[in-house]
Design an enzyme around this catalytic site. Structure first.
Site, short mmCIF file in Angstrom:
data_model
loop_
_atom_site.label_atom_id
_atom_site.label_comp_id
_atom_site.label_asym_id
_atom_site.label_seq_id
_atom_site.Cartn_x
_atom_site.Cartn_y
_atom_site.Cartn_z
N ASN A 161 -39.45 37.54 -8.33
CA ASN A 161 -38.75 36.78 -7.43
C ASN A 161 -37.59 36.48 -7.82
O ASN A 161 -36.95 35.71 -8.67
CB ASN A 161 -39.54 35.33 -7.61
CG ASN A 161 -39.12 34.52 -6.29
OD1 ASN A 161 -38.26 34.64 -5.75
ND2 ASN A 161 -39.73 33.37 -5.91
N CYS A 189 -34.31 29.89 -1.92
CA CYS A 189 -34.73 31.62 -1.63
C CYS A 189 -34.38 32.11 -0.11
O CYS A 189 -34.10 33.17 -0.18
CB CYS A 189 -36.32 31.46 -1.93
SG CYS A 189 -36.88 31.30 -3.58
N HIS A 239 -39.12 38.01 1.95
CA HIS A 239 -38.68 37.42 0.69
C HIS A 239 -39.97 37.77 -0.35
O HIS A 239 -41.11 37.88 0.02
CB HIS A 239 -38.84 35.91 0.79
CG HIS A 239 -38.74 35.21 -0.58
ND1 HIS A 239 -37.69 35.59 -1.20
CD2 HIS A 239 -39.24 34.13 -1.03
CE1 HIS A 239 -37.89 34.65 -2.45
NE2 HIS A 239 -39.00 33.89 -2.09
#
Ligand code: UT7
Length: 380
Positions: free
Chosen positions: A279, A111, A249
């Protein structure tokens, strides 16, 4: 030493929307559970390859910067759900863009891949190795999802965005950078079988099993991002009052709220996209950056904090100072091929290739839309 300004930005978001209700048709879950635990309502499912998403995003970012592909020195492709491992994905973007002079490298820190990539490109501009770079955050997670596992299947989505970074003497771009890795707990987020789409010999699309200890990741995400924010603010000599915008994030609304609280920045200065896109791993920060620009939330000189966290367990935070321009110089003529399938239809096609435990049987054909994996995004 020059600065590395962000002069172009663009997204490559697939249009098909998978809702919480869609997920409830094949998983023991509900809109109520997903919304209250994560803040997510929808996510996107791509009908194209990861390289196609990355190419469209990059083409838009280059047009935005007014930069010809032939002037790009380096392409950094950040992500962990690559179409293939060899050849690398940045080379696929290079050829699709016609950026023939560009070096091409992939960065996989899950990520945080975009954050690591932007930090790397900035350092390479500053040390004089390059002048113009494209940095991409992209993920095609739907093909690697274990759609029988509700612990993870509700959380992730596909998407891409890219920025152009250019050498300048004006103080702007990444002014502070903190990167790290909480590797002691690297086993709490593992995707076994990810990274290979080779059909026919036992490893095919969606042939994965996810080890995912949500609560352990949650706690370490809050700690890792919060500490990185504090360190990068100290490094750049700024306080929470100086931060105009946080672009974090997007793994969980509760994580975002906790990180903002520790950083001392109120939520009205935080960009949230998790409800729309879930996500998207490496793509969350650049996609949220592009949305912030489209919504006029970034102004000339804005100071932006970008914290991230992901598998590894990697973490990082960047302190970015925006330059003078907040509007695009031009638009790309590139577009995705038309999509005719609903998101749930595409997910069901992937599920049809998986056994009840999420592992596909040897020799199963890849889903029908796999043919688009090899093509580049076509001009409109
Ligand atoms: O980007 C990479 C980094 N990833 C993250 O940062 C994710 C971090 N973790 C999280 O965001 C959260 O831990 C989750 C959203 C993954 C889970 O939320 P939680 O509040 O930690 O829930 P939980 O894991 O404690 O599960 C609570 C209950 C369990 O049932 P019991 O044992 O209480 O009966 C789960 O089985 O919720 C159940 N559950 C679900 N129920 C409905 C788990 N997933 C689901 C689901 N639908 N999709």
């Amino acid at each position: 030493m020059p600065y590395a300004a962000i002069t172009g930005w663009g997204d490559g978001m697939p249009p098909a929307v998978l809702s919480n209700e869609d997920l409830s048709t094949f998983l023991d879950t509900s809109d109520e559970w997903i919304t209250t635990r994560t803040g997510m309502k929808e996510r996107r499912i791509a009908h194209v390859s990861a390289i196609e998403m990355a190419t469209l995003a990059s083409s838009r970012a280059l047009a935005c910067a007014g930069l010809d592909p032939s002037e790009v020195d380096l392409i950094i492709y950040g992500g962990c759900s690559n179409d293939e491992i060899v050849p690398n994905s940045a080379s696929g973007v290079q050829v699709a863009l016609g950026a023939t002079r560009a070096a091409a490298m992939d960065i996989n820190t899950a990520c945080t891949s975009f954050i690591y990539g932007l930090s790397t490109a900035t350092a390479m501009v500053q040390n004089g190795t390059i002048r113009n770079a494209v940095v991409i955050g992209v993920e095609l997670i739907s093909r690697y999802m274990d759609w029988s596992n509700r612990n993870v299947a509700v959380l992730f989505g596909d998407g891409a965005a890219a920025v152009v970074v250019q050498a300048t003497d004006q103080p702007s771009g990444v002014l502070g950078s903190v990167l790290g890795c909480d590797a002691e707990a690297r086993q709490v987020l593992r995707v076994r079988g990810m990274g290979c789409t080779y059909a026919g010999v036992g490893i095919t699309l969606g042939d994965t099993a996810w080890d995912f200890d949500g609560q352990a990741i949650f706690k370490r995400a809050v700690k890792g991002m919060s500490e990185a924010c504090a360190r990068v603010m100290a490094q750049a000599g700024v306080t929470a009052d100086d931060i105009d915008l946080v672009i974090p994030h997007q793994a969980n609304l509760r994580i975002i709220e906790a990180v903002a609280k520790y950083a001392g920045v109120p939520m009205d200065r935080v960009i949230v996209t998790v409800h729309k896109y879930g996500n998207m791993s490496a793509a969350t920060v650049p996609v949220s950056l592009v949305e912030a620009l489209k919504e006029g939330r970034i102004r000339p000189g804005s100071k932006i904090l970008m914290p991230g966290f992901g598998g590894g367990l990697t973490f990082g935070a960047l302190l970015v100072q925006w330059g003078e321009r907040v509007t695009p110089l031009g638009e790309s003529g590139m577009a995705f091929p038309a999509n005719t399938r609903a998101a749930l239809e595409m997910v069901n096609a992937i599920r049809a290739g998986q056994d009840p435990h999420g592992r596909s049987a040897a020799g199963l054909a890849a889903p029908q839309f796999a043919e688009s994996r090899t093509g580049a995004a076509a001009p409109a």
